[in-house]
Design a protein around this motif. Structure first.
Motif, PDB file in Angstrom:
ATOM      1  N   LEU A   3     -16.646  24.510  17.096  1.00  0.00           N
ATOM      2  CA  LEU A   3     -15.454  23.662  17.039  1.00  0.00           C
ATOM      3  C   LEU A   3     -15.882  22.205  17.020  1.00  0.00           C
ATOM      4  O   LEU A   3     -16.528  21.729  17.967  1.00  0.00           O
ATOM      5  N   TYR A   4     -15.545  21.479  15.955  1.00  0.00           N
ATOM      6  CA  TYR A   4     -15.700  20.019  15.961  1.00  0.00           C
ATOM      7  C   TYR A   4     -14.555  19.471  16.796  1.00  0.00           C
ATOM      8  O   TYR A   4     -13.389  19.746  16.522  1.00  0.00           O
ATOM      9  N   ASP A   5     -14.913  18.688  17.783  1.00  0.00           N
ATOM     10  CA  ASP A   5     -14.008  18.403  18.891  1.00  0.00           C
ATOM     11  C   ASP A   5     -14.127  16.923  19.253  1.00  0.00           C
ATOM     12  O   ASP A   5     -15.045  16.231  18.830  1.00  0.00           O
ATOM     13  N   CYS A   6     -13.154  16.447  20.032  1.00  0.00           N
ATOM     14  CA  CYS A   6     -13.267  15.100  20.609  1.00  0.00           C
ATOM     15  C   CYS A   6     -12.606  15.182  21.981  1.00  0.00           C
ATOM     16  O   CYS A   6     -11.398  15.435  22.078  1.00  0.00           O
ATOM     17  N   ALA A   7     -13.418  14.994  23.006  1.00  0.00           N
ATOM     18  CA  ALA A   7     -12.979  15.290  24.380  1.00  0.00           C
ATOM     19  C   ALA A   7     -11.724  14.521  24.784  1.00  0.00           C
ATOM     20  O   ALA A   7     -10.882  15.053  25.491  1.00  0.00           O
ATOM     21  N   VAL A   8     -11.571  13.269  24.331  1.00  0.00           N
ATOM     22  CA  VAL A   8     -10.428  12.476  24.803  1.00  0.00           C
ATOM     23  C   VAL A   8      -9.175  12.639  23.928  1.00  0.00           C
ATOM     24  O   VAL A   8      -8.092  12.206  24.320  1.00  0.00           O
ATOM     25  N   ALA A   9      -9.321  13.248  22.749  1.00  0.00           N
ATOM     26  CA  ALA A   9      -8.202  13.232  21.798  1.00  0.00           C
ATOM     27  C   ALA A   9      -7.211  14.371  22.084  1.00  0.00           C
ATOM     28  O   ALA A   9      -7.616  15.482  22.427  1.00  0.00           O
ATOM     29  N   PRO A  10      -5.913  14.082  21.961  1.00  0.00           N
ATOM     30  CA  PRO A  10      -4.888  15.059  22.342  1.00  0.00           C
ATOM     31  C   PRO A  10      -4.804  16.279  21.424  1.00  0.00           C
ATOM     32  O   PRO A  10      -4.497  17.375  21.883  1.00  0.00           O
ATOM     33  N   PRO A  12      -7.271  17.838  19.413  1.00  0.00           N
ATOM     34  CA  PRO A  12      -8.326  18.818  19.700  1.00  0.00           C
ATOM     35  C   PRO A  12      -8.121  19.519  21.040  1.00  0.00           C
ATOM     36  O   PRO A  12      -8.474  20.685  21.195  1.00  0.00           O
ATOM     37  N   ARG A  13      -7.506  18.826  21.987  1.00  0.00           N
ATOM     38  CA  ARG A  13      -7.257  19.462  23.297  1.00  0.00           C
ATOM     39  C   ARG A  13      -6.373  20.696  23.162  1.00  0.00           C
ATOM     40  O   ARG A  13      -6.517  21.657  23.918  1.00  0.00           O
ATOM     41  N   ARG A  14      -5.447  20.681  22.209  1.00  0.00           N
ATOM     42  CA  ARG A  14      -4.604  21.867  21.993  1.00  0.00           C
ATOM     43  C   ARG A  14      -5.484  23.077  21.664  1.00  0.00           C
ATOM     44  O   ARG A  14      -5.288  24.169  22.202  1.00  0.00           O
ATOM     45  N   ALA A  15      -6.441  22.882  20.768  1.00  0.00           N
ATOM     46  CA  ALA A  15      -7.337  23.990  20.398  1.00  0.00           C
ATOM     47  C   ALA A  15      -8.204  24.386  21.590  1.00  0.00           C
ATOM     48  O   ALA A  15      -8.405  25.584  21.845  1.00  0.00           O
ATOM     49  N   ARG A  16      -8.708  23.405  22.335  1.00  0.00           N
ATOM     50  CA  ARG A  16      -9.559  23.730  23.496  1.00  0.00           C
ATOM     51  C   ARG A  16      -8.800  24.538  24.544  1.00  0.00           C
ATOM     52  O   ARG A  16      -9.328  25.490  25.118  1.00  0.00           O
ATOM     53  N   ALA A  45     -17.882  14.509   5.296  1.00  0.00           N
ATOM     54  CA  ALA A  45     -18.444  15.632   4.524  1.00  0.00           C
ATOM     55  C   ALA A  45     -17.941  16.965   5.091  1.00  0.00           C
ATOM     56  O   ALA A  45     -17.861  17.966   4.388  1.00  0.00           O
ATOM     57  N   ILE A  46     -17.592  16.962   6.364  1.00  0.00           N
ATOM     58  CA  ILE A  46     -17.081  18.183   7.006  1.00  0.00           C
ATOM     59  C   ILE A  46     -15.565  18.276   6.823  1.00  0.00           C
ATOM     60  O   ILE A  46     -15.030  19.318   6.483  1.00  0.00           O
ATOM     61  N   ASN A  47     -14.884  17.161   7.067  1.00  0.00           N
ATOM     62  CA  ASN A  47     -13.440  17.104   6.822  1.00  0.00           C
ATOM     63  C   ASN A  47     -13.091  15.774   6.165  1.00  0.00           C
ATOM     64  O   ASN A  47     -13.033  14.745   6.832  1.00  0.00           O
ATOM     65  N   PRO A  48     -12.830  15.803   4.849  1.00  0.00           N
ATOM     66  CA  PRO A  48     -12.576  14.556   4.105  1.00  0.00           C
ATOM     67  C   PRO A  48     -11.387  13.768   4.646  1.00  0.00           C
ATOM     68  O   PRO A  48     -11.274  12.576   4.370  1.00  0.00           O
ATOM     69  N   ARG A  49     -10.505  14.420   5.412  1.00  0.00           N
ATOM     70  CA  ARG A  49      -9.376  13.690   5.977  1.00  0.00           C
ATOM     71  C   ARG A  49      -9.757  12.985   7.275  1.00  0.00           C
ATOM     72  O   ARG A  49      -8.961  12.201   7.802  1.00  0.00           O
ATOM     73  N   GLY A  50     -10.916  13.310   7.821  1.00  0.00           N
ATOM     74  CA  GLY A  50     -11.359  12.635   9.038  1.00  0.00           C
ATOM     75  C   GLY A  50     -10.625  13.092  10.285  1.00  0.00           C
ATOM     76  O   GLY A  50     -10.602  12.366  11.286  1.00  0.00           O
ATOM     77  N   LEU A  51     -10.014  14.258  10.227  1.00  0.00           N
ATOM     78  CA  LEU A  51      -9.205  14.724  11.361  1.00  0.00           C
ATOM     79  C   LEU A  51      -9.937  15.777  12.188  1.00  0.00           C
ATOM     80  O   LEU A  51     -10.772  16.514  11.672  1.00  0.00           O
ATOM     81  N   LEU A  52      -9.550  15.837  13.446  1.00  0.00           N
ATOM     82  CA  LEU A  52     -10.069  16.844  14.362  1.00  0.00           C
ATOM     83  C   LEU A  52      -8.885  17.562  15.000  1.00  0.00           C
ATOM     84  O   LEU A  52      -7.804  16.981  15.085  1.00  0.00           O
ATOM     85  N   PRO A  53      -9.029  18.780  15.450  1.00  0.00           N
ATOM     86  CA  PRO A  53     -10.239  19.609  15.474  1.00  0.00           C
ATOM     87  C   PRO A  53     -10.503  20.294  14.133  1.00  0.00           C
ATOM     88  O   PRO A  53      -9.601  20.399  13.298  1.00  0.00           O
ATOM     89  N   VAL A  54     -11.744  20.762  13.967  1.00  0.00           N
ATOM     90  CA  VAL A  54     -12.118  21.612  12.830  1.00  0.00           C
ATOM     91  C   VAL A  54     -12.864  22.819  13.390  1.00  0.00           C
ATOM     92  O   VAL A  54     -13.792  22.648  14.189  1.00  0.00           O
ATOM     93  N   LEU A  55     -12.453  24.010  13.001  1.00  0.00           N
ATOM     94  CA  LEU A  55     -13.193  25.219  13.377  1.00  0.00           C
ATOM     95  C   LEU A  55     -14.052  25.633  12.192  1.00  0.00           C
ATOM     96  O   LEU A  55     -13.545  25.745  11.069  1.00  0.00           O
ATOM     97  N   GLU A  56     -15.345  25.812  12.447  1.00  0.00           N
ATOM     98  CA  GLU A  56     -16.245  26.240  11.371  1.00  0.00           C
ATOM     99  C   GLU A  56     -16.738  27.650  11.661  1.00  0.00           C
ATOM    100  O   GLU A  56     -17.279  27.912  12.745  1.00  0.00           O
TER     101      GLU A  56
END
Lengths: 211, 211
Positions: A3-10, A12-16, A45-56
């Protein structure tokens, strides 16, 4: 899977939280949104929209929407059910999830991103890639949506332990992430909303809330 | 079952196209959004948010989100599949559907609703109930999102008959509804986007496009 994640972002927290509620252990790759790492070439290169989360997935397939990630994991790991157990329940949960997302998460994002003094985000009126200057009118519009969010949250919780009834679901996840996100712009559950305050305390005490 | 519908509105059209592709015959109740019928008490009793479409089951259960309606119908009537046939496909379709919805449908809605001379909508910056004055800055932001929508539409259709490959799906429905909605604000598929123009002609010729 990772999971491409960002600890502080709301978002990605939903996915976590979803992953934690399922008892899954999926490796995480931290991406620093506040430092703009999500807008650098390596992440685009992973997500052209620059958004998180991403599940690979292990074969390289990627899902770049929180709800798509959750729905995929629900199919693979149905227990405990977080998206409903019958067609009717699943549709009801989707309707409520969207309300919590639009009036809670997205409204807060509009309030937060469009503050003229928010230097990190002053050209990021929309999440992700692309320059869009702050639009101060969105602050008021977002606050009105948040009023509606809190109003409905209180109504849904009247006589219910969780938003959809007696079972914790994705709707609670989106809603609690929205409530905590709204604190970033100094907006909190109104004191008179006793159902919501009781629910917030209970949901925040779940181990997944710290995931 | 019945569908609360509005013949000219782009979002109810997504549900109508889906229903037509499934070959279902669901009675429709027309609600006049342009005349403000969706904001009157009689309809707010059905959907307090004033939004369409709404699917009502025979027992009175209502779903007030287009995607929830479509997902419910897909579960009851799996053929032809419009939301994917495997967990991976379903997640991919959800990701793409959201892109088409946010960068296409919602972006167009922002451009349309926030024109200062749009009298019918000048206090309806957001769809549904609630007064929110027009925010002219959203016109530019919406147009930038539409640029991105057309860019990605063209990329996805490179070598593909439909957006997700060789099968028509919900992603095509949302995208074609967005393309036709964008005409309301005089924005059309760029002439150089030959994949998109070919796809648009093909999808528009399906009987469901007239539903």
């Amino acid at each position: 899977m990772k999971l491409y994640d960002c600890a502080v972002a709301p978002n990605p927290r939903r996915a976590r939280m979803f992953i934690a509620e399922k008892g899954l252990d999926i490796p995480k790759v931290e991406v620093d949104i506040l430092g703009g790492e999500n807008l650098k070439e390596s992440f685009l290169a992973i997500n052209p929209r620059g958004l998180l989360p991403v599940l690979e997935l292990d074969d390289g397939t990627r899902f770049d929407e929180a709800m798509a990630i959750c729905r995929y994991l629900e199919e693979l790991y149905p227990e405990p059910p977080l998206l409903g157990t019958t067609p009717v329940e699943r549709a009801q949960i989707e309707c409520l999830q969207r309300k919590m997302e639009f009036d809670g998460m997205i409204a807060t994002s509009e309030v937060f991103r469009n503050q003229p003094d928010n230097e990190s985000f002053c050209y990021r009126s929309l999440p992700g890639a692309g320059d869009t200057p702050a639009i101060p009118g969105l602050i008021d519009r977002g606050k009105k949506s948040l009023d509606r969010f809190f109003y409905w949250l209180e109504k849904f919780l009247d006589g219910n332990e969780f938003i959809t009834g007696d079972r914790f679901t994705m709707v609670d996840i989106t809603a609690v992430c929205a409530v905590d996100f709204a604190k970033w712009v100094d907006i909190t559950i109104p004191d008179k909303n006793t159902n919501s305050l009781r629910w917030y305390e209970e949901v925040s005490a779940r181990p997944s809330a710290k995931a």
